[in-house]
Design a protein around this motif. Structure first.
Motif, PDB file in Angstrom:
ATOM      1  N   GLY A 132       0.823  -1.216   0.000  1.00  0.00           N
ATOM      2  CA  GLY A 132       0.000   0.000   0.000  1.00  0.00           C
ATOM      3  C   GLY A 132       0.854   1.261   0.000  1.00  0.00           C
ATOM      4  O   GLY A 132       2.026   1.243   0.419  1.00  0.00           O
ATOM      5  N   GLY A 133       0.234   2.334  -0.463  1.00  0.00           N
ATOM      6  CA  GLY A 133       0.902   3.633  -0.441  1.00  0.00           C
ATOM      7  C   GLY A 133       1.269   4.018   0.989  1.00  0.00           C
ATOM      8  O   GLY A 133       2.255   4.702   1.236  1.00  0.00           O
ATOM      9  N   LYS A 134       0.460   3.551   1.932  1.00  0.00           N
ATOM     10  CA  LYS A 134       0.721   3.876   3.332  1.00  0.00           C
ATOM     11  C   LYS A 134       2.072   3.320   3.770  1.00  0.00           C
ATOM     12  O   LYS A 134       2.848   4.003   4.413  1.00  0.00           O
ATOM     13  CB  LYS A 134      -0.408   3.307   4.193  1.00  0.00           C
ATOM     14  CG  LYS A 134      -0.420   3.833   5.605  1.00  0.00           C
ATOM     15  CD  LYS A 134      -1.563   3.230   6.399  1.00  0.00           C
ATOM     16  CE  LYS A 134      -2.698   4.204   6.562  1.00  0.00           C
ATOM     17  NZ  LYS A 134      -3.785   3.703   7.420  1.00  0.00           N
ATOM     18  N   SER A 207      -6.156  16.300  -3.350  1.00  0.00           N
ATOM     19  CA  SER A 207      -5.987  16.134  -1.906  1.00  0.00           C
ATOM     20  C   SER A 207      -7.082  15.286  -1.261  1.00  0.00           C
ATOM     21  O   SER A 207      -8.252  15.399  -1.583  1.00  0.00           O
ATOM     22  CB  SER A 207      -5.992  17.533  -1.274  1.00  0.00           C
ATOM     23  OG  SER A 207      -6.524  17.508   0.035  1.00  0.00           O
ATOM     24  N   ASN A 208      -6.653  14.477  -0.333  1.00  0.00           N
ATOM     25  CA  ASN A 208      -7.544  13.906   0.657  1.00  0.00           C
ATOM     26  C   ASN A 208      -7.272  14.733   1.925  1.00  0.00           C
ATOM     27  O   ASN A 208      -6.128  14.730   2.376  1.00  0.00           O
ATOM     28  CB  ASN A 208      -7.194  12.435   0.895  1.00  0.00           C
ATOM     29  CG  ASN A 208      -8.045  11.795   1.967  1.00  0.00           C
ATOM     30  OD1 ASN A 208      -8.926  12.419   2.545  1.00  0.00           O
ATOM     31  ND2 ASN A 208      -7.772  10.528   2.248  1.00  0.00           N
ATOM     32  N   PRO A 209      -8.177  15.504   2.476  1.00  0.00           N
ATOM     33  CA  PRO A 209      -9.626  15.382   2.378  1.00  0.00           C
ATOM     34  C   PRO A 209     -10.356  16.399   1.506  1.00  0.00           C
ATOM     35  O   PRO A 209     -11.574  16.278   1.363  1.00  0.00           O
ATOM     36  CB  PRO A 209     -10.046  15.653   3.820  1.00  0.00           C
ATOM     37  CG  PRO A 209      -9.110  16.747   4.253  1.00  0.00           C
ATOM     38  CD  PRO A 209      -7.798  16.397   3.587  1.00  0.00           C
ATOM     39  N   THR A 236       5.839  13.658  -2.981  1.00  0.00           N
ATOM     40  CA  THR A 236       4.554  13.983  -3.594  1.00  0.00           C
ATOM     41  C   THR A 236       3.692  12.723  -3.621  1.00  0.00           C
ATOM     42  O   THR A 236       4.110  11.681  -4.122  1.00  0.00           O
ATOM     43  CB  THR A 236       4.719  14.660  -4.974  1.00  0.00           C
ATOM     44  OG1 THR A 236       3.499  14.547  -5.693  1.00  0.00           O
ATOM     45  CG2 THR A 236       5.821  14.053  -5.802  1.00  0.00           C
ATOM     46  N   ASP A 237       2.537  12.829  -2.993  1.00  0.00           N
ATOM     47  CA  ASP A 237       1.618  11.692  -2.875  1.00  0.00           C
ATOM     48  C   ASP A 237       0.572  11.822  -3.989  1.00  0.00           C
ATOM     49  O   ASP A 237      -0.356  12.609  -3.893  1.00  0.00           O
ATOM     50  CB  ASP A 237       0.971  11.731  -1.484  1.00  0.00           C
ATOM     51  CG  ASP A 237      -0.013  10.582  -1.272  1.00  0.00           C
ATOM     52  OD1 ASP A 237      -0.360   9.890  -2.250  1.00  0.00           O
ATOM     53  OD2 ASP A 237      -0.466  10.396  -0.123  1.00  0.00           O
ATOM     54  N   ASP A 238       0.757  11.024  -5.035  1.00  0.00           N
ATOM     55  CA  ASP A 238      -0.063  11.145  -6.250  1.00  0.00           C
ATOM     56  C   ASP A 238      -1.148  10.072  -6.325  1.00  0.00           C
ATOM     57  O   ASP A 238      -1.595   9.713  -7.420  1.00  0.00           O
ATOM     58  CB  ASP A 238       0.833  11.021  -7.494  1.00  0.00           C
ATOM     59  CG  ASP A 238       1.862  12.134  -7.589  1.00  0.00           C
ATOM     60  OD1 ASP A 238       1.840  13.044  -6.734  1.00  0.00           O
ATOM     61  OD2 ASP A 238       2.686  12.097  -8.530  1.00  0.00           O
ATOM     62  N   LEU A 269      -2.148   1.461  -6.296  1.00  0.00           N
ATOM     63  CA  LEU A 269      -3.201   0.870  -7.114  1.00  0.00           C
ATOM     64  C   LEU A 269      -4.586   1.031  -6.483  1.00  0.00           C
ATOM     65  O   LEU A 269      -5.603   0.862  -7.142  1.00  0.00           O
ATOM     66  CB  LEU A 269      -2.914  -0.640  -7.285  1.00  0.00           C
ATOM     67  CG  LEU A 269      -1.827  -1.125  -8.257  1.00  0.00           C
ATOM     68  CD1 LEU A 269      -2.303  -0.954  -9.686  1.00  0.00           C
ATOM     69  CD2 LEU A 269      -0.475  -0.513  -8.075  1.00  0.00           C
ATOM     70  N   SER A 270      -4.625   1.364  -5.173  1.00  0.00           N
ATOM     71  CA  SER A 270      -5.876   1.316  -4.413  1.00  0.00           C
ATOM     72  C   SER A 270      -7.012   2.112  -5.027  1.00  0.00           C
ATOM     73  O   SER A 270      -8.118   1.612  -5.185  1.00  0.00           O
ATOM     74  CB  SER A 270      -5.653   1.861  -2.992  1.00  0.00           C
ATOM     75  OG  SER A 270      -4.910   0.958  -2.234  1.00  0.00           O
ATOM     76  N   LYS A 271      -6.741   3.381  -5.346  1.00  0.00           N
ATOM     77  CA  LYS A 271      -7.835   4.287  -5.707  1.00  0.00           C
ATOM     78  C   LYS A 271      -8.153   4.209  -7.197  1.00  0.00           C
ATOM     79  O   LYS A 271      -9.320   4.161  -7.585  1.00  0.00           O
ATOM     80  CB  LYS A 271      -7.477   5.726  -5.318  1.00  0.00           C
ATOM     81  CG  LYS A 271      -6.853   5.879  -3.936  1.00  0.00           C
ATOM     82  CD  LYS A 271      -7.804   5.634  -2.783  1.00  0.00           C
ATOM     83  CE  LYS A 271      -7.052   5.742  -1.460  1.00  0.00           C
ATOM     84  NZ  LYS A 271      -7.877   5.679  -0.283  1.00  0.00           N
ATOM     85  N   ALA A 272      -7.138   4.199  -8.051  1.00  0.00           N
ATOM     86  CA  ALA A 272      -7.383   4.248  -9.492  1.00  0.00           C
ATOM     87  C   ALA A 272      -7.990   2.950 -10.015  1.00  0.00           C
ATOM     88  O   ALA A 272      -8.802   2.972 -10.946  1.00  0.00           O
ATOM     89  CB  ALA A 272      -6.083   4.544 -10.233  1.00  0.00           C
TER      90      ALA A 272
HETATM   91  C1  LIG Z   1      -3.752  10.752   0.372  1.00  0.00           C
HETATM   92  C2  LIG Z   1      -3.570   9.284   0.564  1.00  0.00           C
HETATM   93  N1  LIG Z   1      -2.348   8.772   0.457  1.00  0.00           N
HETATM   94  C3  LIG Z   1      -2.122   7.466   0.624  1.00  0.00           C
HETATM   95  C4  LIG Z   1      -3.153   6.588   0.909  1.00  0.00           C
HETATM   96  C5  LIG Z   1      -2.794   5.149   1.116  1.00  0.00           C
HETATM   97  O1  LIG Z   1      -3.502   4.264   0.327  1.00  0.00           O
HETATM   98  P1  LIG Z   1      -3.093   2.736   0.222  1.00  0.00           P
HETATM   99  O2  LIG Z   1      -2.264   2.392   1.412  1.00  0.00           O
HETATM  100  O3  LIG Z   1      -4.367   1.993   0.165  1.00  0.00           O
HETATM  101  O4  LIG Z   1      -2.290   2.602  -1.046  1.00  0.00           O
HETATM  102  C6  LIG Z   1      -4.451   7.084   1.052  1.00  0.00           C
HETATM  103  C7  LIG Z   1      -5.576   6.199   1.414  1.00  0.00           C
HETATM  104  O5  LIG Z   1      -6.606   6.603   1.898  1.00  0.00           O
HETATM  105  C8  LIG Z   1      -4.672   8.469   0.850  1.00  0.00           C
HETATM  106  O6  LIG Z   1      -5.899   8.990   0.928  1.00  0.00           O
END
Ligand SMILES: Cc1ncc(COP(=O)(O)O)c(C=O)c1O
Length: 437
Positions: A132-134, A207-209, A236-238, A269-272
Motif C-alpha cells: 500500500g501507499g501507506k 488532496s484527501n480530504p 509527492t503523494d499522487d 493501485l488502491s484508488k485508481a
Molecule cells: C492521500 C492518501 N495517500 C495514501 C493513501 C494510502 O492508500 P493505500 O495504502 O491503500 O495505497 C491514502 C488512502 O486513503 C490516501 O488517501
C-alpha cells in the motif's frame, strides 16, 4: 506509554493524561490494560476514521439504517482482467516470497507508467513496491527522518501523514490553507514556512480530504519556490492522480528538473483501480532513498503479496479504459453531491477538482440558534466533532470530523458510494443543518 505504572502526570484514575485516547480505544474493545506499552504510543491517536466506523457499526448492529460516508475507498469491484491475472498467478503456484522491493516485471510496468503518464525516467533500482501507499510513506519517513527533523505539510492533510511522521521522530509544521484560498498553497506560503532546517515537504494533489487539485501552472509556481531550498526532500503523494475533474495532473518532479533528484513520487493501485484490499503502492525516487526504504521494508513486511503483484502488472500494462470509466462515475457523483449540499445556510461547500471527497466548512453554523444545544447534546467541544457526532447519533449519517485532518471547522464526506446513498445521506444532512436555524 505507561498505562498502569507511569510515575508522572497521573490523573486520579491512575492514568497519564496522554493515555486517554488509547484507553478509549482499548475500552471500546473491552480490553482492560495492565501492561506497560511503548512511550511512542503517546505521540499518536487511534484513527478517527476508524472510530467513526466503529460507532456506525455499533448503531448498524442495533438495526439502525446508517448511511456511511466515512470510508475512503472506491465501491467498485476490481476490474475482471486484474482479478484474472492474480487468479492465474495463484493457480501457477506464484505463492512464495519475492524480492523485498517487488518483482522485476512489476517494476518494469511501473517504470513504463511513470514514463507514459509523468515523463519520468527511472531505473529499476529507483523503484520500490510496498504493501500500500501507506507503507511506502512509512518506509520513506523512517528512511529520511532523524529525531526532531522538521516536516512541512499543508493542512488539511491526510490523517496518516502526521502520525507516521511523529512515529518516525519528526515534527510536523503545518501550513494552514482555507476554504477561501481553495485549500491551496501559494509560493509565498512555501517561502514563509519552509527553511534551511526543513527536511521534508509533503504535497498531495488531488488532496484527501479537500479534493483540491493544483493546475499545472500552480504546480510549476510551487516547484519554483521549492527549488530555493537545495537540501529539502520533496515527497509527492499522487495516489489520486487518475481522479481529476477538469484539471490536468502534473507533479513537481515532472515540472522541475532541479527537484527531480530529490523528489520521491508516491503512488498506488488502491484508488485508481479499486484495489484497496490488494495492498499495493509504489514509489519512484533517488536510488539512495529507495535503497534505504528497501532495507526498512526488508525488516518489517518483506515483499508485498506475490499474486497481488501479478494483478498489478495486469492493471498497469492493460488498456486503461476501466480507470477512465470509474473516473467518469466519480465525476458525476461529485456533481450530484456538490449540488445537494450547496446553498445551505452556514455551510460553505468547496467544489473539489479531484479524489472522491467533499469537505464542507461549517464555521458559519456556529451562528445558528441550535448550535449551542447541539454542542451540549453531543458533549463535544471541537466544532467538527460536534457536527459529526450529532449527525451520526441523530440522523444516522457517518462522516469524518475535520480535526482528523487538521481543520476543526469542517467534516469530510466520501462520495465513493451509490447515487441512492448519496441522495439519502445528503438529504438527511440538509435536514440536520436546516433544523439548526
Ligand atoms: C492521500 C492518501 N495517500 C495514501 C493513501 C494510502 O492508500 P493505500 O495504502 O491503500 O495505497 C491514502 C488512502 O486513503 C490516501 O488517501
Amino acid at each position: 506509554m505507561c498505562i498502569c505504572s507511569t510515575p508522572k502526570g497521573r490523573t486520579p484514575r491512575g492514568v497519564d493524561a496522554h493515555d486517554v485516547h488509547l484507553l478509549d480505544a482499548l475500552s471500546r474493545l473491552s480490553i482492560r490494560p495492565h501492561m506497560q506499552l511503548a512511550s511512542r504510543l503517546e505521540l499518536i491517536e487511534p484513527s478517527p476514521t476508524l472510530a467513526i466506523s466503529a460507532r456506525a457499526a455499533e448503531l448498524k448492529a442495533q438495526g439502525k439504517d446508517i448511511v456511511g460516508f466515512g470510508a475512503g475507498e472506491p465501491d467498485f469491484d476490481t476490474p475482471p482482467h486484474i482479478k484474472a491475472a492474480a487468479i492465474e498467478a495463484l493457480n501457477q503456484g506464484f505463492t512464495k516470497y519475492t524480492a523485498v522491493s517487488g518483482i522485476p516485471e512489476l517494476k518494469q510496468a511501473i517504470i513504463a507508467k511513470f514514463k507514459r503518464d509523468n515523463q519520468l525516467d527511472y531505473k529499476a533500482n529507483q523503484i520500490i513496491i510496498s504493501t500500500g501507499g501507506k507503507q511506502v510513506l512509512y518506509n520513506f519517513f523512517l528512511s529520511v527522518l532523524n529525531n526532531g527533523d522538521e516536516v512541512v505539510c499543508p493542512a488539511p492533510y491526510w490523517v496518516s501523514y502526521k502520525d507516521i511522521v511523529l512515529l518516525a521522530g519528526g515534527q510536523m509544521k503545518l501550513i494552514h490553507t482555507t476554504f477561501e484560498s481553495g485549500f491551496k498553497l501559494t509560493p509565498a506560503d512555501i517561502e514563509k514556512n519552509v527553511s534551511a532546517k526543513t527536511k521534508v515537504f509533503i504535497l498531495n494533489s488531488p488532496s484527501n480530504p479537500t479534493g483540491a487539485a493544483y493546475t499545472p501552472d500552480e504546480i510549476r509556481a510551487l516547484a519554483a519556490a521549492l527549488e530555493k531550498f537545495p537540501d529539502l526532500i520533496v515527497v509527492t503523494d499522487d495516489i489520486y492522480e487518475k481522479l481529476t475533474y477538469g484539471v490536468e495532473f502534473l507533479n513537481v518532479a515532472t515540472a522541475s528538473e532541479k527537484l527531480r533528484p530529490r523528489t520521491v513520487v508516491v503512488n498506488g493501485l488502491s484508488k485508481a483501480y479499486s484495489m484497496t484490499g490488494w495492498r499495493l503502492g509504489y514509489a519512484g525516487g533517488p536510488a539512495e532513498i529507495i535503497a534505504a526504504m528497501d532495507m526498512i521494508q526488508g525488516q518489517s513486511t518483506s515483499n508485498p503479496t506475490s499474486f497481488s503483484q501479478k494483478g498489478a502488472v495486469a492493471a498497469l500494462n492493460a488498456e486503461q479504459q476501466c480507470v477512465e470509466d470509474m473516473r467518469r462515475v466519480f465525476e458525476k457523483r461529485r456533481d450530484l453531491a456538490f449540488g445537494l449540499l450547496s446553498g445551505l445556510k452556514g455551510l460553505s461547500v468547496f467544489k473539489p477538482q479531484g479524489a472522491f471527497y467533499l469537505f464542507p466548512d461549517i464555521a458559519g453554523l456556529k451562528a445558528a440558534p441550535g448550535w449551542a444545544d447541539l454542542a451540549k447534546r453531543t458533549g463535544e467541544t471541537d466544532n467538527g466533532k460536534i457536527f459529526s457526532k450529532g449527525l451520526l447519533d441523530e440522523k444516522l449519517v457517518a462522516v469524518v470530523p475535520g480535526s482528523a485532518f487538521g481543520y476543526e471547522n469542517g467534516f469530510r464526506i466520501s462520495y465513493a458510494t451509490s447515487d441512492a446513498q448519496i441522495e439519502k445521506g445528503l438529504g438527511r444532512i440538509r435536514e440536520f443543518v436546516q433544523a439548526l436555524w
